[in-house]
Write a protein that holds these residues in place. Structure first.
Motif, PDB file in Angstrom:
ATOM      1  N   MET A   6       0.102  -3.592  -0.152  1.00  0.00           N
ATOM      2  CA  MET A   6      -1.064  -3.398   0.722  1.00  0.00           C
ATOM      3  C   MET A   6      -1.154  -1.935   1.135  1.00  0.00           C
ATOM      4  SD  MET A   6      -3.222  -5.644   1.532  1.00  0.00           S
ATOM      5  CE  MET A   6      -3.973  -5.057   3.033  1.00  0.00           C
ATOM      6  N   ARG A   7      -2.344  -1.391   1.129  1.00  0.00           N
ATOM      7  CA  ARG A   7      -2.498  -0.008   1.591  1.00  0.00           C
ATOM      8  C   ARG A   7      -2.266   0.021   3.105  1.00  0.00           C
ATOM      9  NH1 ARG A   7      -6.113  -0.724  -2.594  1.00  0.00           N
ATOM     10  NH2 ARG A   7      -5.980   0.895  -4.182  1.00  0.00           N
ATOM     11  N   PRO A   8      -1.327   0.876   3.566  1.00  0.00           N
ATOM     12  CA  PRO A   8      -0.975   0.872   4.999  1.00  0.00           C
ATOM     13  C   PRO A   8      -2.175   1.171   5.890  1.00  0.00           C
ATOM     14  CG  PRO A   8       0.220   2.617   3.799  1.00  0.00           C
ATOM     15  CD  PRO A   8      -0.512   1.822   2.772  1.00  0.00           C
ATOM     16  N   GLU A   9      -3.139   1.971   5.393  1.00  0.00           N
ATOM     17  CA  GLU A   9      -4.317   2.310   6.222  1.00  0.00           C
ATOM     18  C   GLU A   9      -5.101   1.050   6.600  1.00  0.00           C
ATOM     19  OE1 GLU A   9      -3.525   3.464   3.249  1.00  0.00           O
ATOM     20  OE2 GLU A   9      -4.222   5.511   2.924  1.00  0.00           O
ATOM     21  N   ASP A  98      -1.496 -12.092  -0.674  1.00  0.00           N
ATOM     22  CA  ASP A  98      -2.373 -11.038  -1.173  1.00  0.00           C
ATOM     23  C   ASP A  98      -3.248 -11.632  -2.270  1.00  0.00           C
ATOM     24  OD1 ASP A  98      -3.276  -8.764  -2.882  1.00  0.00           O
ATOM     25  OD2 ASP A  98      -2.113  -7.620  -1.419  1.00  0.00           O
ATOM     26  N   HIS A 121     -11.891  -4.610   0.318  1.00  0.00           N
ATOM     27  CA  HIS A 121     -10.817  -3.629   0.476  1.00  0.00           C
ATOM     28  C   HIS A 121     -10.082  -3.307  -0.825  1.00  0.00           C
ATOM     29  CE1 HIS A 121     -11.483  -3.639   4.709  1.00  0.00           C
ATOM     30  NE2 HIS A 121     -11.284  -4.942   4.804  1.00  0.00           N
ATOM     31  N   GLU A 127      -8.459  -4.507  -9.716  1.00  0.00           N
ATOM     32  CA  GLU A 127      -7.862  -5.290  -8.619  1.00  0.00           C
ATOM     33  C   GLU A 127      -8.813  -6.408  -8.178  1.00  0.00           C
ATOM     34  OE1 GLU A 127      -5.616  -2.393  -5.650  1.00  0.00           O
ATOM     35  OE2 GLU A 127      -7.719  -1.845  -5.861  1.00  0.00           O
ATOM     36  N   THR A 189     -12.398   1.394   7.320  1.00  0.00           N
ATOM     37  CA  THR A 189     -11.222   1.775   6.539  1.00  0.00           C
ATOM     38  C   THR A 189     -11.569   1.905   5.047  1.00  0.00           C
ATOM     39  OG1 THR A 189      -8.940   1.133   6.066  1.00  0.00           O
ATOM     40  CG2 THR A 189     -10.508  -0.660   6.380  1.00  0.00           C
ATOM     41  N   ILE A 190     -10.541   1.956   4.199  1.00  0.00           N
ATOM     42  CA  ILE A 190     -10.727   2.007   2.745  1.00  0.00           C
ATOM     43  C   ILE A 190     -11.533   0.778   2.320  1.00  0.00           C
ATOM     44  CG2 ILE A 190      -9.512   1.811   0.542  1.00  0.00           C
ATOM     45  CD1 ILE A 190      -7.151   3.236   1.933  1.00  0.00           C
TER      46      ILE A 190
END
Ligand code: SAM
Length: 271
Positions: A6-9, A98, A121, A127, A189-190
């Motif tokens: 997972m992207r931390p952002e 996920d 996201h 993905e 966010t992203i």
């Protein structure tokens, strides 16, 4: 399949900067999204009781509603705070997970699989296709797979309706128009914003065959073309206007010329 990271952002955004648990209930446009998504889901979900996997189910607003209607719901989310909030609602199972790798879930094991958020996201097409393919894998033959996306044009309408469309944001929006990828300095966010064709193509790439309409997935506009009225708060204390916004959304929900004007899209397919 390797474990996705997972992207931390994204985790930080939902943990420290944004209260996802209130999103669908505190604002007019949240209410519009919630009411319209529920009415579209009700049209496509199998009758209860049935097994539903709510992938990226967040704090569990939809899971709670489905559980109350008699569905056997399992919610997956990678954000610990969301899992805590979902577990506190009760009535359904909550697990870490996920969308890109549903490794702990068997093939052909759910009557409906929902992705109401993960595609926002996942910025790489591979993905997103992987997430839809995983949803398809764990769905039983004939089961529903439904995925929400944010429309490519939502940021333009959103910033204009909020009254913050200035020159700097105009540049950011041009970047989004060109790539679909959000610039996190905007506050969100992203994220990736879909065109209708991209969403349909991703369902086809994930293994969904074209159905009677010769498309791999039927795409609905969720909030319809006049949702910015709700975003601007103009429907607050104007139930008549809110009802008109809902009616317009139903009227235009599959109109190819108006689909992309909705803030969110819902792609619906059967395995
Ligand atoms: C906008 S929220 C939507 C939550 C809920 N489904 C709803 O509609 O109210 C997006 C959710 O997607 C989750 N998410 C982000 N990336 C994900 C991924 N790779 N797999 C599963 N969920 C993910 C986030 O943790 C968050 O809970």
């Amino acid at each position: 399949m390797s474990t996705p990271v997972m992207r931390p952002e994204i985790v930080e955004y939902y943990t420290d900067r944004y209260d996802e648990s209130a999103r669908l209930t505190v604002s007019q446009h949240g209410r519009l999204e919630f009411e319209r998504t529920r009415e579209l889901l009700l049209r496509h979900l199998p009758p209860a009781p049935a097994k539903v996997l709510d992938v990226g189910g967040g704090p569990g607003v939809y899971a709670e509603w489905m559980a109350a209607a008699g569905y056997e719901v399992t919610l997956l989310d990678p954000v610990p705070l969301h899992r805590e909030q979902a577990a506190a609602r009760g009535g359904f199972a909550v697990r870490d997970g996920d969308a890109r790798a549903l490794a702990e879930h068997d093939d052909d094991s759910y009557d409906a699989v929902l992705l109401l958020g993960p595609l926002y996201h996942l910025v790489e097409r591979t993905e997103r296709v992987q997430a839809i393919a995983e949803a398809r894998r764990v769905a039983r033959p004939g089961a529903l797979v439904a995925a929400a996306a944010i429309s490519r044009h939502a940021p333009l309408m959103d910033t204009a309706a909020k009254g913050v469309l200035d020159e700097r944001i105009d540049l950011v929006l041009r970047q989004i128009d060109a790539t679909g990828i959000n610039d996190p300095t905007t506050g969100f966010t992203i994220a990736f914003f879909h065109t209708v064709d991209e969403l349909r193509d991703e369902f086809a790439a994930a293994g969904f065959e074209p159905g009677d309409g010769r498309v791999a997935a039927t795409v609905y506009g969720i909030e319809g073309p006049v949702w910015p009225l709700a975003r601007a708060g103009l429907t607050a204390e104007r139930e008549d206007l809110f009802a008109c916004v809902m009616r317009a959304a139903r009227h235009a929900e599959t109109d190819p010329a108006l689909l992309a004007a909705s803030s969110h899209l819902l792609a619906v397919a059967h395995k």
